[in-house]
Design a protein around this motif. Structure first.
Motif, PDB file in Angstrom:
ATOM      1  N   CYS A   4       2.397  11.404 -13.572  1.00 14.86           N
ATOM      2  CA  CYS A   4       1.805  10.163 -13.082  1.00 14.86           C
ATOM      3  C   CYS A   4       0.377  10.420 -12.598  1.00 14.86           C
ATOM      4  O   CYS A   4       0.018  11.549 -12.267  1.00 14.86           O
ATOM      5  CB  CYS A   4       2.621   9.605 -11.916  1.00 14.86           C
ATOM      6  SG  CYS A   4       4.329   9.200 -12.337  1.00 14.86           S
ATOM      7  N   ARG A   5      -0.387   9.348 -12.538  1.00 13.37           N
ATOM      8  CA  ARG A   5      -1.750   9.409 -12.004  1.00 13.37           C
ATOM      9  C   ARG A   5      -1.773   8.646 -10.686  1.00 13.37           C
ATOM     10  O   ARG A   5      -1.136   7.607 -10.549  1.00 13.37           O
ATOM     11  CB  ARG A   5      -2.729   8.779 -12.987  1.00 13.37           C
ATOM     12  CG  ARG A   5      -4.190   8.869 -12.522  1.00 13.37           C
ATOM     13  CD  ARG A   5      -5.152   8.198 -13.479  1.00 13.37           C
ATOM     14  NE  ARG A   5      -5.013   6.751 -13.364  1.00 13.37           N
ATOM     15  CZ  ARG A   5      -4.669   5.937 -14.361  1.00 13.37           C
ATOM     16  NH1 ARG A   5      -4.439   6.401 -15.564  1.00 13.37           N
ATOM     17  NH2 ARG A   5      -4.570   4.638 -14.158  1.00 13.37           N
ATOM     18  N   SER A  25       0.809  -1.217   0.000  1.00 17.51           N
ATOM     19  CA  SER A  25       0.000   0.000   0.000  1.00 17.51           C
ATOM     20  C   SER A  25       0.846   1.273   0.000  1.00 17.51           C
ATOM     21  O   SER A  25       0.310   2.366  -0.220  1.00 17.51           O
ATOM     22  CB  SER A  25      -0.947   0.001   1.200  1.00 17.51           C
ATOM     23  OG  SER A  25      -0.220  -0.011   2.405  1.00 17.51           O
ATOM     24  N   MET A  26       2.164   1.161   0.221  1.00 21.97           N
ATOM     25  CA  MET A  26       3.018   2.354   0.168  1.00 21.97           C
ATOM     26  C   MET A  26       3.432   2.712  -1.256  1.00 21.97           C
ATOM     27  O   MET A  26       3.999   3.780  -1.483  1.00 21.97           O
ATOM     28  CB  MET A  26       4.263   2.174   1.034  1.00 21.97           C
ATOM     29  CG  MET A  26       4.108   2.704   2.441  1.00 21.97           C
ATOM     30  SD  MET A  26       3.512   4.418   2.569  1.00 21.97           S
ATOM     31  CE  MET A  26       4.894   5.336   1.908  1.00 21.97           C
ATOM     32  N   CYS A  27       3.158   1.887  -2.226  1.00 29.65           N
ATOM     33  CA  CYS A  27       3.359   2.258  -3.630  1.00 29.65           C
ATOM     34  C   CYS A  27       2.117   3.057  -4.021  1.00 29.65           C
ATOM     35  O   CYS A  27       1.049   2.498  -4.240  1.00 29.65           O
ATOM     36  CB  CYS A  27       3.532   1.020  -4.500  1.00 29.65           C
ATOM     37  SG  CYS A  27       3.818   1.440  -6.234  1.00 29.65           S
ATOM     38  N   LEU A  28       2.248   4.377  -4.092  1.00 28.67           N
ATOM     39  CA  LEU A  28       1.104   5.283  -4.154  1.00 28.67           C
ATOM     40  C   LEU A  28       0.625   5.625  -5.559  1.00 28.67           C
ATOM     41  O   LEU A  28      -0.478   6.138  -5.720  1.00 28.67           O
ATOM     42  CB  LEU A  28       1.450   6.582  -3.414  1.00 28.67           C
ATOM     43  CG  LEU A  28       1.883   6.409  -1.956  1.00 28.67           C
ATOM     44  CD1 LEU A  28       2.308   7.750  -1.374  1.00 28.67           C
ATOM     45  CD2 LEU A  28       0.780   5.765  -1.137  1.00 28.67           C
ATOM     46  N   LEU A  29       1.426   5.374  -6.574  1.00 30.50           N
ATOM     47  CA  LEU A  29       1.095   5.794  -7.941  1.00 30.50           C
ATOM     48  C   LEU A  29       0.393   4.687  -8.708  1.00 30.50           C
ATOM     49  O   LEU A  29       0.758   3.521  -8.600  1.00 30.50           O
ATOM     50  CB  LEU A  29       2.355   6.220  -8.673  1.00 30.50           C
ATOM     51  CG  LEU A  29       3.170   7.327  -7.991  1.00 30.50           C
ATOM     52  CD1 LEU A  29       4.458   7.576  -8.751  1.00 30.50           C
ATOM     53  CD2 LEU A  29       2.352   8.604  -7.869  1.00 30.50           C
ATOM     54  N   ASP A  30      -0.603   5.079  -9.516  1.00 30.37           N
ATOM     55  CA  ASP A  30      -1.348   4.118 -10.340  1.00 30.37           C
ATOM     56  C   ASP A  30      -0.677   3.851 -11.678  1.00 30.37           C
ATOM     57  O   ASP A  30      -0.656   2.718 -12.136  1.00 30.37           O
ATOM     58  CB  ASP A  30      -2.763   4.636 -10.630  1.00 30.37           C
ATOM     59  CG  ASP A  30      -3.601   4.787  -9.384  1.00 30.37           C
ATOM     60  OD1 ASP A  30      -3.358   4.074  -8.395  1.00 30.37           O
ATOM     61  OD2 ASP A  30      -4.515   5.636  -9.404  1.00 30.37           O
ATOM     62  N   ALA A  31      -0.171   4.911 -12.316  1.00 30.61           N
ATOM     63  CA  ALA A  31       0.346   4.756 -13.673  1.00 30.61           C
ATOM     64  C   ALA A  31       1.135   5.995 -14.085  1.00 30.61           C
ATOM     65  O   ALA A  31       0.990   7.059 -13.487  1.00 30.61           O
ATOM     66  CB  ALA A  31      -0.804   4.549 -14.657  1.00 30.61           C
TER      67      ALA A  31
END
Length: 150
Positions: A39-40, A22-28
């Motif tokens: 990034c989104r 859950s600490m990887c915050l970026l979608d794409a």
């Protein structure tokens, strides 16, 4: 601007930055080139966000979103399937925010980072977070690529 082919998604990002789960915050990644990345992110809306404190997600946490965008930019520039060497956020300057909280913003954030300068050990980026086309956080950050050389 690299927008041809498939742009990196959450799985690609998670495989190349030190933050997992859950600490990887970026979608794409929406677009990028040698000088910048966009990034989104939608993780700021999650009730179980790992950076929430006392039931809210303060705007200062947006700096982590920007730092992750910078790390993704470095991974894209490295052009490899493996994670690049870890970088460390050394300082942030001129940080301005225009809203008190991230979790009350619209469900899609755009995280923009522009590389201003750099050498083999230190990089300087400007960054901004946008929600519904308006800037909600901006500043500059320096990143140290190899702390053992400092």
């Amino acid at each position: 601007m690299s927008t041809s082919g498939t742009l990196p998604d959450h799985a690609w990002i998670a495989a190349r930055i030190p933050h997992q789960g859950s600490m990887c915050l970026l979608d794409a990644v929406l677009q990028w080139d040698a000088g910048h990345i966009v990034c989104r992110a939608s993780s700021h809306t999650r009730a179980d966000h790992p950076l929430r404190a006392h039931g809210s997600l303060g705007m200062a946490n947006g700096i982590e979103y920007a730092a992750q965008a910078m790390a993704v930019h470095g991974a894209l520039l490295a052009g490899s399937d493996r994670a690049p060497a870890a970088g460390f956020l050394a300082s942030v300057r001129d940080v301005q925010w225009h809203a008190p909280r991230l979790d009350t913003l619209p469900p899609e954030l755009h995280v923009l980072a522009q590389r201003l300068s750099g050498d083999g050990n230190t990089l300087l980026y400007s960054f901004r977070l946008e929600a519904a086309g308006a800037t909600v956080l901006s500043g500059r950050a320096s990143v140290m690529l190899d702390a053992s050389l400092a």
